[in-house]
Design an enzyme around this catalytic site. Sequence first.
Site, PDB file in Angstrom:
ATOM      1  N   ALA C 224     -28.919 -15.313  13.864  1.00 59.86           N
ATOM      2  CA  ALA C 224     -28.193 -16.236  14.738  1.00 59.86           C
ATOM      3  C   ALA C 224     -29.018 -16.588  15.980  1.00 59.86           C
ATOM      4  CB  ALA C 224     -26.859 -15.622  15.126  1.00 59.86           C
ATOM      5  N   HIS C 225     -28.465 -17.466  16.797  1.00 61.52           N
ATOM      6  CA  HIS C 225     -29.197 -17.962  17.967  1.00 61.52           C
ATOM      7  C   HIS C 225     -29.490 -16.858  18.982  1.00 61.52           C
ATOM      8  CE1 HIS C 225     -25.095 -19.573  19.714  1.00 61.52           C
ATOM      9  NE2 HIS C 225     -24.995 -18.352  19.287  1.00 61.52           N
TER      10      HIS C 225
END
Lengths: 326, 326, 326
Positions: C224-225
């Site tokens: 994920a980011h």
Amino acid sequence: MSLQLGQIIDALGGSLEGAGRDTEIRRIAPLDSAGSGDLAFLSNPRYQSQLAASRAACVIVGPGMRAAALARGGCIVADDPYAYFARLTQLWVRAQGQGAPAGVHPSAVVDAQAQVHPTACIGPLCVVERGAVIGAHTVLKSRVTVGERCSVGARCILHPGVVIGADGFGFARQQGEWIKIEQLGAVRIGDDVEIGANTCIDRGALEDTVIEDGVKLDNLIQIAHNVHIGRHTAMAGCSAVAGSTRIGAHCTIAGAASIVGHLQLADNVHISTNTVVTHSITKPGQYTGVFPMDDNAKWEKNAATLRQLYKLRERIKALEQTLKDG
Amino acid sequence: MSLQLGQIIDALGGSLEGAGRDTEIRRIAPLDSAGSGDLAFLSNPRYQSQLAASRAACVIVGPGMRAAALARGGCIVADDPYAYFARLTQLWVRAQGQGAPAGVHPSAVVDAQAQVHPTACIGPLCVVERGAVIGAHTVLKSRVTVGERCSVGARCILHPGVVIGADGFGFARQQGEWIKIEQLGAVRIGDDVEIGANTCIDRGALEDTVIEDGVKLDNLIQIAHNVHIGRHTAMAGCSAVAGSTRIGAHCTIAGAASIVGHLQLADNVHISTNTVVTHSITKPGQYTGVFPMDDNAKWEKNAATLRQLYKLRERIKALEQTLKDG
Amino acid sequence: MSLQLGQIIDALGGSLEGAGRDTEIRRIAPLDSAGSGDLAFLSNPRYQSQLAASRAACVIVGPGMRAAALARGGCIVADDPYAYFARLTQLWVRAQGQGAPAGVHPSAVVDAQAQVHPTACIGPLCVVERGAVIGAHTVLKSRVTVGERCSVGARCILHPGVVIGADGFGFARQQGEWIKIEQLGAVRIGDDVEIGANTCIDRGALEDTVIEDGVKLDNLIQIAHNVHIGRHTAMAGCSAVAGSTRIGAHCTIAGAASIVGHLQLADNVHISTNTVVTHSITKPGQYTGVFPMDDNAKWEKNAATLRQLYKLRERIKALEQTLKDG
């Protein structure tokens, strides 16, 4: 690329205090790493301690933090600083003029019988099959497949590798072999839906798989045939929903959670990470089922006991009986 | 598009009762939502209560439901109504004349040294690498990769985003760094195999990864190097098999289940959803290991106790000893 | 294709004993299935029993196995036979002259403002967006997307279907709807990183997602980011890391493990298969949290008890109190 604070509040509202309208903002940055040309925000009270030390040119805060923010320097006071920040990121992208261009990339393969809205963007190496419909201002990034007769509403974003309308996993077993059930339904996706990279939404068996307006799906999610997901529900990465399950509106499904097939989940149900939903849920609330992590040695001792748990219960029952009889 | 009931029984068998051969069927539909031009089926006794109220033109039923079905209206009596329904969906697709066309789509990239059977369909934006073999009537939908020297048998369906023959995950650790082990094996896929969207099957390290005839894999599945999956085994979405594991024939692996590496699973083993298989299984049967979901507050209390489970066992033992001594 | 043993030890070192330099090797094979033209290796003592019976032309062994290996026939003695084998597979591929060719495949879509090193290989149907950077000798196999402004270092391998730089999953909730937070960061990938098929690494919200040198990611992984993964950490298939989590160097994350967001994992942390990491880990070691699999009937009994576990604890407490009072 830069924006002046005055341009920002003209576009997004909020009240600018302690800093000039002509202050140039060159970056939106986290509170703790922001520099003198940066605009930061504070929404989670947990990070309040970072406020005084921040070197940001300006900080977006809620009304309750106005005094503390002004004591430090410039601020924009907004009712909901996190939503303000979200809109600011959108303003930033528009100001850069780098949105997705309308039209079909020459490398995309779009069937002559697909309907693509002229304002939609079909990115490189996408496939849009016969009878598919792509709504206004919708963006298919790159390498997205939208299968036959599937429809995607307006203002949707489909990230690379998304597959809409692969066959649902349907077979009849006969004499130990699997007979394919052709999947005659399609997928219908509402407006303002975002779908993360490599996520798959299968077509329905007889009727359609339905994703309602405003649903947000993260990466690598599996949505099986005939699932129905209600408005504004969000699902995090690697979660999965098995066939014919109906999820309500405004639900959140955390990462790697699984929901088995043929269930009903009410509105406002929240499923914790890695939880397996094995029965329908009729009441809003938070639901969890995760084995607690431990160091391996301790886990092994607990797991060994867990395998005999029902025997422990019987031993307790026996003890209780002995004491009662004694 | 429509078919007459007479055409259907001529093609698929079964006995038509209480309705004319020339009745036009315009749709195959679920029992509860079927209308007057629709053909429905009833196989699961659970849905028997929907039979009387169904407005379908005709219902496919088993011999045991013949009387109840005739009391309602037209029916097709078939020994196995679900298998009959499956074959009906196939007939429907053939009648629409919309099967995948033989040949290579111009946007696909097929190596000159790949062997593609003339009846196979290589869809848009697929990649078939050097030495790969694609069997008769096999369909690669869109955006499928079949890597070097990998083979896919006859009558297979590979859905969009499938990757056959990426490198297995093999490294030797030396002084804290990973040295790549080139994966010199390939992937061999039998006949009548279906592989769901974005599923990955890695090539073997020295020998091949093998998927036997009739295996059905759903979406987003991970098959690691040197796995061997026996005939007619089916795996649901998001399941995963680690390296060198051998799964028998006629097994079912439910969604998001994981099987660790270097295991052997017998034939007719059934793994429940989200179960982690950590040791070999020699006996047919159903195997499960899932943390039961609960509302979050109750889960927290149980999870906290679970972390101390082996101490509970010791306390019970102490109590038993006290009572015995006393 | 064949290599002589002399060529192999000239390239990789080790001492050749009991076999001639001119012995032709036609295949690298497992110890138990190797034939007379094959070179095998023995590194795991578990397979030592296979040594005497092996028909391999030559076996790579460690110094401790030299005598046993010589008793059988030819061998190469190397300090670390498994690392030697890894390098041998690399030599084998080089000798075949079948490495990925430098340059951009004509079917790939590479933005004019992307920077692709002349020695890099951009395979069929890849997408490299504006401002992306691809380092020297890096290979994008087929159907890989590298998004805007993302960078991939030197000597990396990205397998088919990889998506680098899709938007992180960021939304602000306002009045029950989700407002998109544009993801303004990018992804920065170091040197010698390998990324498995259909794995996704999202771009950061404000700052970058970072994958350090030597990291190895298997298939179908979700990063994920704003995640940060330290040097030489390896993650197996279907694992996932949620937003802003920072994983140390030299960690191993087993298959289908999940790490929730905003955590810190120290260096040399090892997470077992399917374990959910819900809190930060400061000490190196092995961590586990998996529900033990059982046959379904036994699982049901244990799971039913588990739902009442905290009540069991209370019953034990009550028993202890009764005995103490009595």
